[in-house]
Structures are given as C-alpha cells and as structure tokens.
Design a protein around this motif. Structure first.
Motif, short mmCIF file in Angstrom:
data_model
loop_
_atom_site.label_atom_id
_atom_site.label_comp_id
_atom_site.label_asym_id
_atom_site.label_seq_id
_atom_site.Cartn_x
_atom_site.Cartn_y
_atom_site.Cartn_z
N LYS A 241 -94.69 21.31 109.39
CA LYS A 241 -95.52 21.87 108.32
C LYS A 241 -96.19 20.79 107.48
O LYS A 241 -97.36 20.86 107.16
N GLU A 242 -95.44 19.76 107.07
CA GLU A 242 -96.02 18.67 106.30
C GLU A 242 -95.50 17.33 106.82
O GLU A 242 -94.31 17.21 107.12
N LEU A 243 -96.39 16.35 106.93
CA LEU A 243 -96.03 15.02 107.42
C LEU A 243 -96.86 13.95 106.72
O LEU A 243 -98.04 14.17 106.42
N ILE A 244 -96.24 12.81 106.48
CA ILE A 244 -97.03 11.63 106.12
C ILE A 244 -97.71 11.14 107.39
O ILE A 244 -97.03 10.87 108.39
N VAL A 245 -99.03 11.05 107.35
CA VAL A 245 -99.78 10.49 108.47
C VAL A 245 -100.71 9.44 107.86
O VAL A 245 -101.71 9.78 107.21
N THR A 246 -100.37 8.18 108.03
CA THR A 246 -101.11 7.10 107.40
C THR A 246 -101.58 6.10 108.44
O THR A 246 -101.08 6.06 109.56
N SER A 247 -102.56 5.30 108.09
CA SER A 247 -103.15 4.36 109.05
C SER A 247 -102.10 3.38 109.56
O SER A 247 -101.25 2.88 108.81
N GLY A 248 -102.18 3.09 110.86
CA GLY A 248 -101.23 2.20 111.50
C GLY A 248 -101.66 0.75 111.37
O GLY A 248 -102.22 0.18 112.31
N ASN A 249 -101.39 0.18 110.23
CA ASN A 249 -101.75 -1.21 109.98
C ASN A 249 -100.91 -1.75 108.83
O ASN A 249 -100.28 -1.00 108.09
N PRO B 207 -107.21 -4.29 109.26
CA PRO B 207 -107.91 -3.17 109.89
C PRO B 207 -106.95 -2.22 110.59
O PRO B 207 -105.84 -2.59 110.99
N MET B 208 -107.38 -0.98 110.74
CA MET B 208 -106.64 -0.01 111.53
C MET B 208 -106.57 -0.52 112.97
O MET B 208 -107.59 -0.99 113.51
N ILE B 209 -105.42 -0.42 113.61
CA ILE B 209 -105.24 -0.98 114.96
C ILE B 209 -105.68 0.03 116.01
O ILE B 209 -105.32 1.21 115.95
N ILE B 210 -106.45 -0.44 117.00
CA ILE B 210 -106.89 0.42 118.10
C ILE B 210 -106.31 -0.02 119.44
O ILE B 210 -106.36 0.72 120.41
N SER B 211 -105.77 -1.21 119.50
CA SER B 211 -105.24 -1.76 120.74
C SER B 211 -103.77 -1.40 120.91
O SER B 211 -102.96 -1.61 119.99
N ASP B 212 -103.40 -0.89 122.10
CA ASP B 212 -102.00 -0.57 122.39
C ASP B 212 -101.13 -1.83 122.27
O ASP B 212 -100.04 -1.80 121.70
N GLU B 213 -101.62 -2.91 122.84
CA GLU B 213 -100.85 -4.16 122.85
C GLU B 213 -100.63 -4.69 121.43
O GLU B 213 -99.53 -5.11 121.07
N GLU B 214 -101.69 -4.67 120.62
CA GLU B 214 -101.57 -5.20 119.26
C GLU B 214 -100.62 -4.35 118.42
O GLU B 214 -99.82 -4.89 117.65
N PHE B 215 -100.71 -3.03 118.58
CA PHE B 215 -99.82 -2.18 117.79
C PHE B 215 -98.36 -2.43 118.15
O PHE B 215 -97.51 -2.53 117.26
N ASN B 216 -98.09 -2.51 119.44
CA ASN B 216 -96.71 -2.77 119.86
C ASN B 216 -96.22 -4.12 119.35
O ASN B 216 -95.06 -4.27 118.95
N LEU B 217 -97.09 -5.10 119.39
CA LEU B 217 -96.72 -6.44 118.93
C LEU B 217 -96.32 -6.43 117.46
O LEU B 217 -95.36 -7.09 117.05
N LYS B 218 -97.05 -5.67 116.64
CA LYS B 218 -96.82 -5.68 115.20
C LYS B 218 -95.78 -4.67 114.73
O LYS B 218 -95.14 -4.89 113.70
N PHE B 219 -95.62 -3.57 115.48
CA PHE B 219 -94.80 -2.48 114.93
C PHE B 219 -93.66 -1.99 115.80
O PHE B 219 -92.76 -1.32 115.29
N PHE B 220 -93.68 -2.27 117.10
CA PHE B 220 -92.71 -1.63 117.99
C PHE B 220 -91.26 -1.87 117.56
O PHE B 220 -90.43 -0.97 117.60
N ASP B 221 -90.97 -3.09 117.15
CA ASP B 221 -89.59 -3.42 116.75
C ASP B 221 -89.23 -2.89 115.37
O ASP B 221 -88.06 -2.94 114.98
N ASP C 53 -110.88 5.09 110.22
CA ASP C 53 -109.82 5.66 109.42
C ASP C 53 -110.24 7.05 108.92
O ASP C 53 -111.40 7.45 109.07
N ASP C 54 -109.33 7.78 108.31
CA ASP C 54 -109.66 9.09 107.76
C ASP C 54 -110.59 8.94 106.56
O ASP C 54 -110.40 8.04 105.73
N SER C 55 -111.57 9.80 106.47
CA SER C 55 -112.43 9.84 105.29
C SER C 55 -111.65 10.47 104.14
O SER C 55 -110.76 11.30 104.35
N VAL C 56 -112.01 10.07 102.90
CA VAL C 56 -111.36 10.61 101.71
C VAL C 56 -112.43 11.15 100.77
O VAL C 56 -113.40 10.44 100.46
N ILE C 57 -112.25 12.41 100.33
CA ILE C 57 -113.24 13.08 99.51
C ILE C 57 -112.58 13.66 98.27
O ILE C 57 -111.45 14.15 98.31
#
Length: 812
Positions: free
Chosen positions: A339-347, A352-366, A383-387
């Motif tokens: 019903k409700e979740l925190i969904v925030t940019s993966g960075n 910058p927001m990460i688009i590469s699978d390899e870069e995301f795993n390198l920075k966050f997997f562990d 990223d998500d627009s904010v209004i």
C-alpha cells in the motif's frame, strides 16, 4: 484525389501511426503513414471531401499522450510521388531517414502505465498477468530508451528483444499495433532478483568467494523481493529512468539505515501509494492534485498532511508528504501488497541517478538486501518529477514544478514569439540544479534535472546528455547560419567554463560549415526572471528575484533583486541591504554564521549560545579586518539568519532546510489562529494578508534607503525586535510576521518602481519563491494594487529554470 499531409508535434511513440491508419480506414482512404524525422507524413488517396474530413479530424483529435501542433495539406498530382492506387487499404510503413531542417522535433516523455495495461497486469486470465514490464502504444518508456529519431524498435534499446508469435500478431493490429516496447513473459526483458545467499563459502574460478549470489527470475523474483521488504529489508529496483531504493516507511531502523546508505540526513522521503484512495486517507487532495497524481507523467505531488502514520524519520518535521502512484507494472505488483513504500532515487545524495547495472551493484549491492532488475538498457537517467499545486488570490489552482524530469522531459516550451531566424541557441544554465536547454524556431527544449555541478559525475553527465540531445534532435542538420551559446555571468561556475570550452570546440566545427558562433553571458537573476517572461511571452516587466546567491554585474553576491526588464536588458532598481558574510560556502550550510553576520551588521550583540567563544572571535576578527567577508544581498542567507535567530533551525543538512522550517513555523501559527488553516480550505485574502490575523508588527521597522538611484531596504530593526522579544513572543507569530513584512516590502518597492518605469506586469522567480506562503502573500498584495503577477509554472522557479530564461533573454 491524392494528398500529402504532414503532422508536426509529439506524434511519435504514442501510437499515432496506428491512430492515423484507423482514421483513414474510417474515411475509406488508401495510402500510407510513416515517421519522418520528428513528424508524421501521410499520403492519402480517395474522395476529396473525405480527405478534407480526415484532415479536419486529425486537427481536432489525437491519441492520448500526443501533441498536434500543425497539420498541413497539399494535393498532389498522381505521379508526384508515384501513385499508391495499386495498394488496397491504408498501411503503416517503415520510418524515413529524411529530416525537416526547419523544424526542431517534438518527442514524448516516458509514459506511466495506462489503465488498460494495469487491468491486464492484474487479470489472471490475461497472458500478461503479472508481467512487470507490461506496456502498449499508449504507455511505457520512451525517451529513456531512445537512441535516435525516428522512433522505431530498432532505434531503441528494445531492438535486442525479438517478438514472439503472439506479440508479432498484436504488433500488426489492435491496441499494441506498432507499439515499439511490446513484450511479454515469453519474449521481453524479464525481472531478475539477486541477493546474497546464506550458503557457506564456495569455490569460484579457483578462488574462495566470501559469499554466493542467489538468483530468481520472473514472478519468483517479485515474490522474494516482497518478502525482503516485509522483513524490514531494502531492495534496489530498476525503474524506467534509473535505479531506485525501496523500503517500508513504517520501520524506523530500516529508514535510518536507508538514510545512512544514501548519505541523506534529514530530507523527507517521497512515498509511493498503491491507490489514490490510500493517499486521500492521510493527505488533503484537491482536484488538480488528483489529476496530476493520475496523469501519465506520474509525478511526485507535494500534499498537505491530514495525519502522518509513518516512522518519524520518513517525513520528519515536513508539513507535506511527497506522494505518487505506481508508474510501472513492477511498482504496482509491489504496492498491491504494501500500500505504501519509500521509493527514492538509487544514488548517493548529490550524485546522478544510476542507470548501469554494474555501477549500481558496485555501489550498493553489499549495503542492501537484494536487487530487482531487468535486462532492458536505460540510456539516460530521469528522476521523478516533483510538483506543488498552489492557489492564487482568486482561488484558481496552478501547478509549479520543484523538479522537472521523468514524464515531462523532453516536451518543449512552445513560444508565443519565434526565436531569431536561422539561429540555434544552447544554454548551459547554472551550477546548482543544473539543466541545459536548446532553442530553435518556436520551441525551447530543456534537459532533465542533473544536480550540483560541483560533483564531477554530474558534470560528465551533463556533457554526455548534451551530446545525446544534439544527436536525437539533429541540431547539426537544422537550417541555421549561426549558433548562440549562453552561460551564467559567474566566472567560477563549472557550467560557465564548460560553455566557454564548448564555444571553442564549436568554432572549429562550424568554420567548415560557414556558420557564425556567438557566446553570451546573462546575469543569474535576470535569467530567473527571463524564465517567467518566456513562459508568458512577456517583453517588459518588473522582475522580483528572491534567491540564494548569484554573481552580480558589480561582482558582488546578489539575491534579493528588483529589476526593470525591457527586452533583453535590465536595470537594477532595488535590492535588500548587502551584508558581509564570512566564509560563503560554510555559511550556506551553517545558519549560525549567517545569523551572526546579520546581527553584527545591525550593531546587535551576538548571543553566546549562537557560536563558541573561539568561533565568535574569529568571525568578528574576519569582519573587522574584512578577511574572507563578502557583501551578500541573497534572500536565502536572510531566511537562514532569521530561522537561526528564532531558534527554528540553525543548519542546512540539505538545501533550503532552514527556510523550509521557518515557513513551516509560520504556517503552523496560521493553523492555530485561523482554525486549521489550509491553502485549499481557506482562500480568504483576510487570512493570508494579515487583515484577519493582524500580524503587521514589522511594517514600520523597515528603513528604506537610496543609493546610486537604487532603493535599498534595511531590516536591522526587524532583527533587533526578534532578538529583544523572542522570549516573550510566539516564534510562529514572528515567523509569519517576517513573511508578511517581506511581502509588504515587495509591494511597496514595486509601487515605487512602477511609478518610475510605467510597467504594471510583475514577474516573481528564484528559489526562495518555492515558498508558497511568501509567493501567496506577495501575489495577493500586488494584485490588490492593480498589478498583473506572473510566476513559473512550466519550469521550476529554482535554478533548473535558468537555462530557459537564458535563451529567451538572449533572443530579445
């Protein structure tokens, strides 16, 4: 009869060709439709009256997500081009590599999941039941997967996925006819979950691995991701515009861990809700807010809280919740459970927001508990627009962007006045909240929000994206004999340096094409006002720019500007008294430094609790000897100082925190004295303008000086009153009175400036005007005096909007 019809606008990636084909069949026309560069070209053959009716319907209706700007009609001889009479019916043909050199193409943004796909996603009988990447001709990724125009499967990152038989049949007819992102469980990109296994060490390439990676695919991956979240875990999720971090908003420890992972101390997190009804339970939702939440852009909308059921470290002291709805199938499948979740940019915050699978795993997997990704490549981060929706003094709602990105980029601003003939404009914006812009003909296309260019990765991204935009929109092929490059006036900005380097590179390239190149610099706050002028087609105005900092023509820091704008020129008619601030960079974070400098300037004692003795002595010594102390008239530092003096907030853990909390204190006071005050429930001018609350205690305390023909208000006596009466006064009352005093000063200065120049149009812009209370007060007081007030709606009022203003002013 045979006709050549060309449709310009956002007519690619929205199912426009299938729409044309169905319409042509309705009018019994033969012929074809194809994508040509950024337009749709149609050859229609049949009865003249039916062709005329066909064209009229093209002008007056179009599929969801499209924007039709112009429909041209030319009747042809049967041999020009070759007659298509041998073809029966109407067909969709392959795109053409031709390009209209007089036209800057329009391309639609990424489109959130449509109601039809949502229904299929949740229908057990449908073959795409629980397919997380479901899409059709009316929804799905567009700009984030586009390599170049025209938009076809082979020019997107979907080109590596071959359609199965069922998808191939659907591609030829029905709702998915020529839907370039068409895919399913059998043939499309699939979701995969990877997590660290609890298994013992295993041998890997003759080395001992410390841990094993466990992998699940398809629905098993979704189910396992949900289990991780239910157990208080954090997952990485590959969305449309890049990676996101997802967690429950009800678990304090999980949220704190998420903050540590991102390096995000206090800034509130946005919440993705499963349904609009879930949002309405805890937030006030107006009709326009509802429309934007449900729109295909799926932006984050800032909503006033009715209650806050989440862990206290999710939204913290914020009076609002950034709420949004699922934009993809994978989001919906997860929110159906939570019903409700925190969904925030993966960075990491600031990167910058990460688009590469390899870069995301390198920075966050562990650091997290699992990664839910797919095999479709993302070419650019969005990223998500904010209004934020506000009400004007007449009660009419209007949207204001805080961040313009996914769902809106790269839609252009359509200008009322065409830019100079045969000229291409490229503007590099400012260093904070950077975004560049390209202008040609009657359009300005702005890039997505990048961030602060102090970060090298942001700088690299901006350069890459400019190159991509130039390739996609084929700026090198446009019919132009000169290029105009625009930068900020600040000599130390990275964006200015990049613009200068780009100018030198372009000079070498354009010399062979016999094209001229021109480099211009435009003052920061003038560009802020220019962005409003561009949106509303103004040539002259009084511009009020309230901002943090900006380099002035006198080489000092500006930020509280009253400008007489005529065409592309301006006169600085007024500004608040400059105050010497010690250590500009430190002061932007530490509001105690700004407060101490303002009190020192006003001849007031600096409270012992504000700074340590050693810090106070250093600051006084710097001011007395004018060491690293620079004049600053920025409204941002004044808000920081007042917030600190009133004991509201003394440190900016993120940009604008002190000012936001000062606004909160003022609005909370309004709640108490007006009976649950709300921007949506009460629109009375009496409440907002102080006639009901009568908080005008600072009205006679502002001293208005004059120097070199400029009006310069001094608020030293206001600060003195705050210091002397803080113990006995209500903090919220003082915070509101401060906002009201600024609005009164703004009104009085605009009256005097208007008497001098005769202009009655007022433009309000700059990052400080993100403050809806200040904006509302200023607008109401000015409108009462007969002024016409304009402010940003299409682009953010903060520094992201700068590049649009740069182009507009450079052309005037």
């Amino acid at each position: 009869m045979k006709a050549l019809i060309r449709v310009t606008g956002a007519v690619q990636g929205v199912g426009y060709r299938p729409y044309v084909a169905e319409l042509a069949n309705k009018y019994e026309l033969s012929g074809e439709v194809k994508n040509l560069g950024g337009i749709a070209q149609i050859i229609a053959e049949g009865d003249e009256e039916k062709i005329s009716s066909f064209v009229n319907e093209l002008k007056n209706s179009s599929p969801s997500g499209s924007i039709v700007l112009h429909v041209s009609l030319d009747y042809l001889k049967s041999s020009e081009p070759e007659s298509l009479s041998r073809h029966s019916g109407f067909r969709i043909v392959g795109s053409s590599g031709e390009f209209d050199e007089t036209y800057l193409p329009v391309f639609p943004p990424d489109i959130g999941i449509c109601p039809d796909c949502m229904k299929e996603l949740l229908d057990k009988k449908d073959r795409r039941y629980r397919y997380p990447l479901i899409s059709c001709a009316s929804c799905g990724p567009r700009f984030t997967i586009l390599k170049e125009l025209p938009y076809d499967r082979e020019t997107t990152t979907m080109d590596v996925f071959s359609m199965c038989n069922e998808c191939s049949l659907e591609y030829g007819e029905g709702r998915r006819r020529h839907a370039q992102t068409i895919s399913c469980h059998k043939c499309g990109p699939q979701v995969i979950l990877q997590e660290k296994s609890n298994a013992s060490k295993v041998k890997c390439n003759e080395h001992e691995c410390e841990e094993n990676i466990e992998t699940r695919e398809g629905d098993e991956a979704i189910i396992r991701a949900i289990e991780i979240l239910q157990n208080g875990g954090i997952i990485g999720l590959k969305g449309i515009g890049g990676y996101q971090l997802v967690a429950s908003p009800y678990n304090f420890e999980t949220v704190q861990r998420l903050r540590e992972i991102k390096g995000r101390e206090q800034k509130p997190f946005a919440i993705m809700f499963d349904d609009l009804s879930d949002i309405a339970k805890i937030c006030n939702v107006s009709e326009m807010e509802k429309d934007y939440l449900l729109s295909s852009a799926r932006p984050i909308v800032l909503l006033d809280k009715k209650e806050d059921p989440f862990a206290e470290n999710v939204c913290g002291y914020s009076r609002q919740i950034g709420a949004f709805l699922p934009s993809t199938g994978v989001h919906k499948l997860i929110t159906k459970v939570f019903k409700e979740l925190i969904v925030t940019s993966g960075n990491i915050s600031g990167e910058p927001m990460i688009i590469s699978d390899e870069e995301f795993n390198l920075k966050f997997f562990d650091k997290i508990d699992g990664v839910l990704f797919n095999e479709r490549e993302i070419l650019r981060p969005l990223d998500d627009s904010v209004i934020q929706i506000i009400k004007n003094c007449k009660g009419k709602e209007s949207p204001r962007f805080v961040r313009r990105a996914r769902g809106y980029v790269p839609l252009p601003l359509f200008l009322e006045k065409t830019l100079k003939e045969n000229a291409i404009y490229e503007a590099f914006g400012a260093d904070l909240k950077n975004a560049f812009a390209i202008g040609f003909g009657d359009k300005i296309i702005q890039s997505q929000f990048f961030g602060d260019m102090e970060d090298y990765s942001i700088l690299k991204l901006q350069k890459k994206e400019l190159s991509d935009f130039e390739r996609i929109f084929k700026t090198a092929n446009l019919k132009a004999d000169r290029k105009i490059i625009i930068a900020d006036l600040h000599p130390g900005y990275h964006s200015t340096a990049i613009a200068k380097d780009y100018t030198k590179e372009s000079e070498e390239i354009l010399a062979d094409k016999h094209q001229d190149i021109e480099f211009k610099q435009i003052q920061h706050h003038h560009a802020h006002i220019g962005s409003v002028m561009a949106e509303h087609g103004l040539k002259d105005c009084i511009g009020v720019a309230f901002d943090g900092t900006g380099f002035g023509t006198d080489k000092t820091i500006w930020g509280s500007e009253f400008l007489i704008c005529r065409g592309g020129e301006f006169e600085r008619a007024a500004h608040f008294k400059p105050v010497r601030i010690v250590g500009q960079d430190e002061a932007m974070k530490n509001a105690r430094v700004s407060a101490a400098c303002y009190l020192y300037d006003a001849g007031l004692d600096i409270p012992a609790k504000m700074l340590k003795d050693s810090e106070l002595q250093l600051l006084k010594s710097a001011l007395e000897n004018n060491i690293n102390a620079h004049p600053n008239s920025g409204m941002g530092r004044l808000f920081d100082a007042v917030s600190c003096i009133l004991g509201v907030c003394d440190y900016n853990s993120y940009e604008g925190e002190c000012a936001i909390r000062l606004q909160n204190a003022a609005e909370e006071y309004l709640d108490k004295v007006s009976g649950n005050y709300s921007f949506y429930d009460k629109t009375s001018e009496d409440i907002l303008c102080g006639e009901y609350i009568e908080e005008r205690i600072f009205s006679d305390m502002v001293v208005l000086n004059e120097k070199d023909g400029r009006l310069i208000p001094d608020i030293s006596r206001v600060l003195e009153y705050m210091v002397c009466n803080l113990a006995s006064e209500n903090t919220g009352r003082l915070a509101y009175a401060f906002h009201y005093a600024l609005a009164e000063i703004t009104k009085d200065l605009c009256i005097r400036i208007s008497e001098k120049c005769g202009i009655r149009d007022i433009c309000l812009s700059g990052g400080v005007f993100t403050n809806r209370l200040l904006l509302g007060l200023c607008e109401r007081l000015l409108v009462k005096e007969g002024f016409v007030v304009y402010y940003n709606r299409v682009f953010p009022t903060n520094d992201q909007g700068i590049s649009v203003g740069q182009i507009y002013l450079a052309d005037l």
